[in-house]
Scaffold this active site. Structure first.
Site: not given
Length: 1024
Positions: A202, A419, A462, A538-539, A541, A602, A605, A1000
């Site tokens: 990403d 991903h 991912e 990951e947490y 966002h 996106f 972040n 999301w």
């Protein structure tokens, strides 16, 4: 002369970049960074090596739409159309080709291992001279620290080799290709290769030689690898430094290796041995390796809190002491292990205060310089982060050295992400892709394993869960049993991970996705047979105005020992600078370069903007992660240290009692808290104020002295408590003056001295106010139930793909944005001491009533207008974003003054870091410049607001800026916003949380949604 086997045509015919079995040709084996010092003192002090020469700088560059378009003549001489570019750089940042931002979707047609015929190709060349002594003896290597995505190398017209994996070095032996005088390098870089299918992270997809290029000269007989590890007894009072050294070249009996360990100027230990290791099996030992063990008494342990470092110098020399070469590295004595379900460092359970970090710069793309790296580390340390995940690839080599020295725990992650595959493990379960995956994992370990900051290896991101992951997990555990391995793919708790490492699992809510359920983090710990620690990879966002509910995670981390923290997504907004037709810079995101496919904003972040200016959410993270916790009992403050190894030695606790922001008493106490210890601080008898107001006790931990990562006066922790106040009744002051009410067919007009208020009888709105002859309103005061959508409100919804579950789509479908007010009542009455206006409105859409708002406006003889609002919400309409009032004030004042929570932007589910005080800031500071405009700048818990000649009192939330919610909602980029006439004021009785568990799906916790059927609030508006 170019030989036929070196020709461009032969290379193009092979198409190495479409063969997953070919990841390199002639590349040298991976190893830690080398400098080949010829003086051991220079190695010890890490001085620049004369054997290491940078080739960074200006190179000649020509761009072609495909490799087949490159003329053969380029191998021999520069092309007429060649330009000059700086190396390292991404060629897209020089105007060649376009950067592409996409998250999951591959930027090319998915047909592995094949890539498009139109494959942008960059042709770099450099002419340079080599020192004559380098040609006479030894080996000269060229090191490319990062090239995206694959490249072929020629030297003096002869083909040297091929490399891919854009995030690890490719190193080649140039000795046979160099000549006296001028030498010419030619590097053909391809934008896409089969390796691109393993690099679906990403991020922006960019190309070029984007990390350092250097020449390294080593002796013919040389150190080819060395690995250091630390071992301990049970109480860490004695340690052993194990150094395994490997050589290559001519093995002679007179060769020796000396490893010396230094602490500053003091040699702590030293050992010398010939080559020839321990017997491995029935065939014997490695003749070219040796392991030395140095005993160290009472070692100073390394941790992120106290990053004690030693220096190990590895000397290859003859038996008589003649030095051949020396290599060196920093050494941190530390032990990482998992025991009883806990991740331990030096025997203590870690609490990971982590963040994910992409290598990103708004001007330079993916090029990292030391200044930016240090800036990131300082900001992380200053904001109570102790860990960083290299998402999602090995970082620039210097990053790890800086993390060693400043103190950060690192998750080092392999450059593997698939991903966009369906299913995600399509490649990672395919043995044909095992060699490519293997090189990305094994070479990362071989490069970085000497760094004490690296405490966890990651197999990538991912990519589903495939057999290749299991194989590589076992390889790491065999080669480096000193570190745990984590991998999230396949459900976060597969056999390929030592740590349960989910992404975006929630605290209490299960997300039962098929095959890969995300259990609540509390539940995950108690699953049958589960004994591993849980650390969220990951947490939270942090996209745009986000990080709501962050405190809930930290409450859980502190409550459940096996919940050992996590890594916020993510550190920095990935916006890029573009320039308008007038040369003015602006921040761009996906699609702004004509890039397709793209995932819009996106890419942003971050907890900090691309230029490293903090988002307001960073303060919330800092507060929740602070290493000192406080509890107030009576007049005793209990201070608990969450430091595991550090005794407080540079902290003062400042305390202050204030009434409505006015200090009444204060003091200062030195903190003397042992690691994981407590200190009780007795406050003196606190004053009891005679007047009404809010009484608050505030404590702040201040560092009086500067540190390696903070300036003197740095505040590391803080807390507030509201104290009990004396009950008091404020009687209204009697006034013999009664406002005069005048009624016409269209308006109610109230007049008092030089002040007037006008209510329109057809709309039922306060349409104008005057002070003297000056109008105070540009728009009427009206109800407001919507906000300019946050990224979290929008989710994945976009024009071509509507997500009906997103908050913004639910609000649109219900008509919240389109609702119009139908007047139900508008009356005026003269009371004994005031004029009372009563209104009622039904807010409707397509004949359906969504809200009913009833208001009274009481204007008394002192000129105060008391507004009482009662709102009913239809039971079948989505919970609104806000319940409040809005208007456009005519005034534009320089500053805003308020009594409430601040100073930074705060929202109902992100306000634990805000302090109650009287704040005074410039109007411009009330706006948060998110690149994608949205609702911003709210301040909660407000008791009084002063702006220009106006004052508002009550219990409300507000934001105030030059931009309307409508403009924020309709504008795609912040640079397109224009300051409107006057000032927009939004006063909310209630405001929905912002969410942030992810961006999301709806993530605002129930307790922060406006789910009640009735709401009541009051405020007083007066002119000063």
């Amino acid at each position: 002369m170019t030989m036929i086997t070196d020709s461009l045509a032969v290379v193009l015919q092979r198409r190495d970049w479409e063969n997953p079995g070919v990841t390199q040709l002639n590349r040298l084996a991976a190893h830690p960074p080398f400098a080949s010092w010829r003086n051991s003192e220079e190695a010890r002090t890490d001085r620049p090596s004369q054997q290491l020469r940078s080739l960074n700088g200006e190179w000649r560059f020509a761009w072609f739409p495909a490799p087949e378009a490159v003329p053969e003549s380029w191998l021999e001489c520069d092309l007429p159309e060649a330009d000059t570019v700086v190396v390292p750089s991404n060629w897209q940042m020089h105007g060649y080709d376009a950067p592409i931002y996409t998250n999951v979707t591959y930027p090319i047609t998915v047909n592995p291992p094949f890539v498009p015929t139109e494959n942008p190709t960059g042709c770099y060349s450099l002419t340079f001279n080599v020192d004559e002594s380098w040609l006479q003896e030894g080996q000269t290597r060229i090191i490319f620290d990062g090239v995206n995505s694959a490249f072929h190398l020629w030297c003096n017209g002869r083909w040297v080799g091929y490399g891919q994996d854009s995030r690890l070095p490719s190193e080649f032996d140039l000795s046979a290709f160099l000549r006296a005088g001028e030498n010419r390098l030619a590097v053909m870089v391809l934008r896409w290769s089969d390796g691109s299918y393993l690099e679906d992270q990403d991020m922006w997809r960019m190309s070029g030689i984007f990390r350092d290029v250097s020449l390294l000269h080593k002796p013919t007989t040389q150190i080819s690898d060395f690995h250091v590890a630390t071992r301990f007894n049970d109480d860490f009072s004695r340690a052993v430094l194990e150094a395994e050294v490997q050589m290559c070249g001519e093995l002679r009996d007179y060769l020796r290796v000396t490893v010396s360990l230094w602490q500053g100027e003091t040699q702590v230990a030293s050992g010398t041995a010939p080559f020839g290791g321990e017997i491995i099996d029935e065939r014997g030992s490695y003749a070219d390796r040796v392991t030395l063990r140095l005993n160290v008494e009472n070692p100073k342990l390394w941790s992120a809190e106290i990053p004690n470092l030693y220096r190990a110098v590895v000397e290859l020399h003859t038996a008589d002491g003649t030095l051949i070469e020396a290599e060196a590295c920093d050494v941190g004595f530390r032990e990482v292990r998992i025991e009883n379900g806990l991740l331990l460092l030096n025997g203590k359970p870690l609490l990971i205060r982590g963040v994910n970090r992409h290598e990103h710069h708004p001007l330079h793309g993916q090029v990292m310089d030391e200044q930016t790296m240090v800036q990131d580390i300082l900001l992380m340390k200053q904001n109570n982060f102790n860990a960083v995940r290299c998402s999602h690839y090995p970082n620039h080599p210097l990053w790890y050295t800086l993390c060693d020295r400043y103190g950060l725990y690192v998750v080092d992650e392999a450059n593997i992400e698939t991903h966009g595959m369906v299913p995600m493990n399509r490649l990672t379960d395919d043995p044909r892709w095992l060699p490519a995956m293997s090189e990305r994992v094994t070479r990362m370990v071989q490069r970085d394993r000497n760094h004490p900051s690296v405490i966890i290896w990651s197999l990538g991101n991912e990519s589903g869960h495939g057999a290749n992951h299991d194989a590589l997990y076992r390889w790491i555990k065999s080669v480096d049993p000193s570190r745990p391995v984590q991998y999230e793919g396949g459900g976060a708790d597969t056999t390929a991970t030592d740590i349960i490492c989910p992404m975006y699992a929630r605290v209490d809510e299960d997300q039962p996705f098929p095959a890969v359920p995300k259990w609540s983090i509390k539940k995950w710990l108690s699953l049958p047979g589960e004994t591993r620690p849980l650390i969220l990879c990951e947490y939270a966002h942090a996209m745009g105005n986000s990080l709501g509910g962050f405190a809930k995670y930290w409450q859980a981390f502190r409550q459940y020992p096996r919940l050992q923290g996590g890594f916020v997504w993510d550190w920095v907004d990935q916006s890029l600078i573009k320039y308008d037709e007038n040369g003015n810079p602006w921040s761009a995101y996906g699609g702004d370069f004509g890039d397709t496919p793209n995932d819009r904003q996106f890419c942003m972040n971050g907890l900090v903007f691309a230029d490293r200016t903090p988002h307001p959410a960073l303060t919330e993270a800092k507060h929740q992660q602070q290493f000192f916790q406080f509890r107030l009992s009576g007049q005793t403050i209990e201070v608990t240290s969450e430091y595991l190894f550090r005794h407080s030695d540079n902290e003062l606790l400042h305390w202050m009692v204030a009434l409505d922001g006015k200090p009444l008493a204060s003091g200062e106490v030195p903190l003397d808290v042992a690691p994981q210890g407590k200190q009780l601080i007795e406050l003196p008898e606190l004053p009891q104020p005679e007047s009404a107001g809010q009484l608050w006790l505030t404590v702040r931990v201040v560092q009086p002295n500067a540190t390696a990562w903070s300036e003197a006066g740095h505040i590391s922790a803080w807390q507030q408590w509201r104290l009990a106040e004396n009950l008091s009744v404020t009687l209204p002051s009697a006034s013999h003056i009664i406002p005069q009410l005048t009624t016409s067919e269209t308006d109610f007009c109230i007049e008092l001295g030089n002040k007037r208020w006008q209510f329109n009888r057809q709309s039922g709105l306060l349409s104008q106010m005057w002070i003297g002859d000056e109008k105070q309103l540009l728009t009427p005061l009206r109800d407001q139930f919507t906000r300019a959508p946050l990224d979290n409100d929008i989710g994945v919804s976009e024009a071509t793909r509507i997500d009906p579950n997103a908050w913004v789509e639910r609000w649109k479908a219900a008509g919240h944005y389109q609702a119009e007010a139908a007047l139900l009542q508008c009356t005026a009455d003269t009371l004994a001491d005031a004029v009372l206006i009563t209104t009622a409105h039904a807010w409707q859409h397509q004949g359906k009533t969504l809200f009913i708002s009833r208001k009274t406006y009481r204007i008394d003889g002192s000129g105060q207008m008391a507004i009482t609002v009662d709102v009913e919400v239809a039971s079948d309409t989505p919970h609104p974003a806000r319940i409040g009032l809005t208007c456009q004030l005519a005034q534009v004042a320089e500053r805003v003054n308020w009594l409430g929570l601040g100073p930074q932007e705060n929202y109902p589910d992100r306000l634990t870091a805000a302090c109650f005080d009287r704040w005074d800031v410039p109007l411009s500071d009330m706006y948060t410049p998110y690149v994608f405009p949205s609702e911003n700048g709210l301040r909660c818990g407000t008791r009084e607001l002063n702006y220009g000649s106006h004052q508002w009192r009550g219990d409300f939330q507000f934001n105030i800026s030059r931009y309307s919610q409508q403009q924020l909602m309709e504008t795609s980029h912040r640079h397109l916003l224009h300051a409107e006439e006057g000032t927009w004021l939004n006063i909310d009785g209630f405001h929905m949380g912002i969410g942030g568990d992810d961006s999301w799906s709806p993530s605002v916790s129930a307790e922060f949604q406006l789910s009640a059927g009735r709401y009541h609030y009051q405020l007083v508006w007066c002119q000063k």
